[in-house]
Every structure is written in structure tokens, then in C-alpha cells.
Enzyme design. Structure first.
Site: not given
Ligand SMILES: NC(=O)c1ccc[n+]([C@@H]2O[C@H](COP(=O)([O-])OP(=O)(O)OC[C@H]3O[C@@H](n4cnc5c(N)ncnc54)[C@H](OP(=O)(O)O)[C@@H]3O)[C@@H](O)[C@H]2O)c1
Length: 254
Positions: A132, A146
Site C-alpha cells: 500500500s 495497518y
Molecule cells: N482498497 C484500498 O484502498 C487499498 C489500498 C492499498 C492497499 N490495499 C490492499 O489491497 C489488498 C486487497 O484489498 P482490497 O482493497 O481488494 O479489499 P477487499 O475488497 O476487502 O478484498 C480483500 C480480500 O482479502 C481477503 N481476505 C481478508 N482476510 C482474509 C483472511 N483472513 N484469509 C483469507 N483471505 C482474506 C478477502 O476475502 P473475503 O472475501 O473472504 O473477505 C478479500 O478477498 C489488501 O492487501 C489491502 O491491504 C487496498
């Protein structure tokens, strides 16, 4: 046909990567916690898929997953699963925070290493660790753990990328460091955006552009790149105050 492993494939950025690679004609190994969500996604993708269920907050399940994919001929690994926790450190839920560190750091680390060792033995492959922009800043008041977890992911990736370069490895690793992306992230982190987010598709597109240039750190969006670059000239205490002000706006009222 290339094989692509994606964790956190059931939502957001992971799902957008799955759609991209399915459209490219790849075979997908999709990891998630919910088998029904995985089945539904595989049905929509219409690509050859292997579905694996794992809760990555559980180290035993992470190790089982690493074992389950050890004979897969992986070309690309999107090491993406993760979530956030928002609020003053004095008040955040410790158990949720520990689970976050296990997913964002321990699982990310174990899977990164295990897949990397196999790719290194094959002499090629690509790994994207989804960190991130938070991980490139001095810290994030009101989302402190985080930011720290993502600093680990970004730092680990940069260092390993350098080791691979020095070893003349055919494996390429990078850290995707987005700013806000419109996914389920905020809902799961009890937060709302203080800055407008980009779509998961835009984020993936920017990542693929960075990958084509073999960048080690990929920050989608010029505005976010400018914020990260500011760290070179703005003192850390000022960056912390500014970041904290933005983060504080994201906290949901209790
Ligand atoms: N969105 C942002 O603003 C942003 C910015 C920078 C970085 N990121 C990073 O991008 C990555 C993806 O996030 P996203 O934005 O796509 O969010 P998201 O839509 O909430 O997706 C997160 C994914 O991670 C999975 N996950 C969470 N906890 C888990 C666990 N205990 N075991 C297995 N899978 C798990 C979720 O599975 P479920 O469907 O089962 O919940 C989901 O598939 C993360 O690492 C996040 O930190 C996000």
C-alpha cells in the site's frame, strides 16, 4: 497456458486481477475464505480454475496452502489478501489487529517465500506483493498498525528484489502500493475514504503498466506518487501530522 495464483481473489483488487488474467486465457488458482464466493467467481470467469479455501489468519492453513500449490507451475503470484483496522491505537480491537498482522505480514511472508523458492528453481516467474502507499509513508496515525504492516510488505519486497537482482535471478518481484481503491476494504476496516478512490480495475491496469516496466514499487495515480515522493523533502513529523489528519476523517463514528 500460464498459471496465476491469487489470494484474496473473492473481492476488490484480487478479483480484478482474476478477471484480467482470465481474459488473457490463463489458468487460475484462486484462494479465498468462502467456497461459495469462489465457486460463483469461477463460474463468471469461465476460465480453468482451481479453487482453494484458506483463512490466512491461521498459520496452519497458510502452510497447508503453500503445500497445496507447491507443484503448480506458477507463472504469476498475486499475493494480495489483506485488510485494515482503523481507529486510535489505544482503542482498536487487539484481536482484529493481530489477525490483520497474521494476514498482511505472516501469511504474505510465508507464501511469498515458498512461491519464490519454487519460481527461483524454475528460473522464472512474477510475484506481486500487494502492499500500500501506506507502507511508503513514515506512519499512519489512526490506522497505525495497518500502515506498519504494509511498511513490512513494502520493505521486504524491495530488499528481496535487490537480492534477486544481485543473483541475476529470472524471477521478478514487485510491491503494488496503491492509495485509496474502491473495494470492500473500507467496510472491513470500519473506515470511509477521505480521498476519492480509484477502481480496482484502474489499480490493476496501473500495476500491469508498472510490471511491464519491471518496476519494484508500483504506485498507481500521479497524486499518490506525489504524496509518496513528498517524503523525500517533507520532515517525518509534518508527514505524520498530515497523514493523521486524513486518517482521522476516515474513522466511523461509534
Ligand atoms: N482498497 C484500498 O484502498 C487499498 C489500498 C492499498 C492497499 N490495499 C490492499 O489491497 C489488498 C486487497 O484489498 P482490497 O482493497 O481488494 O479489499 P477487499 O475488497 O476487502 O478484498 C480483500 C480480500 O482479502 C481477503 N481476505 C481478508 N482476510 C482474509 C483472511 N483472513 N484469509 C483469507 N483471505 C482474506 C478477502 O476475502 P473475503 O472475501 O473472504 O473477505 C478479500 O478477498 C489488501 O492487501 C489491502 O491491504 C487496498
Amino acid at each position: 497456458m500460464e498459471t496465476v495464483l491469487i489470494t484474496g481473489a473473492t473481492s476488490g483488487i484480487g478479483q480484478a486481477f482474476a478477471r484480467h488474467y482470465a481474459a488473457q486465457g490463463c489458468r487460475l488458482v484462486l484462494v479465498g475464505r468462502d467456497p461459495e464466493k469462489l465457486e460463483r467467481l469461477a463460474g463468471e470467469l469461465g476460465a480453468p480454475c482451481r479453487l482453494l479455501t484458506a483463512d490466512l489468519a491461521d498459520e496452519a492453513q497458510v502452510r497447508q496452502l503453500a503445500d497445496a500449490v507447491k507443484d503448480e507451475p506458477l507463472d504469476v503470484f498475486i499475493n494480495n489478501a489483506g485488510f485494515g483496522v482503523t481507529g486510535p491505537f489505544l482503542e482498536t480491537d487487539t484481536e482484529k489487529e493481530i489477525a490483520m498482522l497474521k494476514v498482511n505480514d505472516l501469511a504474505m511472508h510465508l507464501l511469498f517465500k515458498s512461491v519464490l523458492q519454487r519460481m527461483q528453481a524454475r528460473g522464472r516467474g512474477t510475484i506481486v506483493n500487494v502492499a500500500s502507499s501506506a507502507g511508503l509513508l513514515p506512519g499512519g496515525p489512526y490506522m497505525a498498525a495497518y500502515y506498519a504492516s504494509k511498511a513490512y510488505a513494502a520493505s521486504l519486497t524491495r530488499a528481496v528484489a535487490q537480492e534477486l537482482k544481485e543473483a541475476g535471478s529470472g524471477v521478478y518481484v514487485c510491491a503494488l502500493c496503491p492509495g485509496p481503491v474502491d473495494t470492500n476494504f473500507n467496510r472491513n476496516a470500519d473506515a470511509s475514504f477521505s480521498l476519492k478512490g480509484i477502481s480496482a480495475e484502474e489499480c490493476v491496469k496501473a500495476c500491469l503498466t508498472g510490471m511491464a516496466k519491471k518496476k519494484t514499487v508500483i504506485v498507481p495515480k500521479a497524486r499518490m506518487r506525489a504524496a509518496v515522493m513528498a517524503r523525500r523533502i517533507v520532515p517525518d513529523n509534518v508527514m505524520l501530522a498530515v497523514t493523521g489528519r486524513q486518517q482521522k476523517k476516515k474513522i466511523w463514528p461509534k
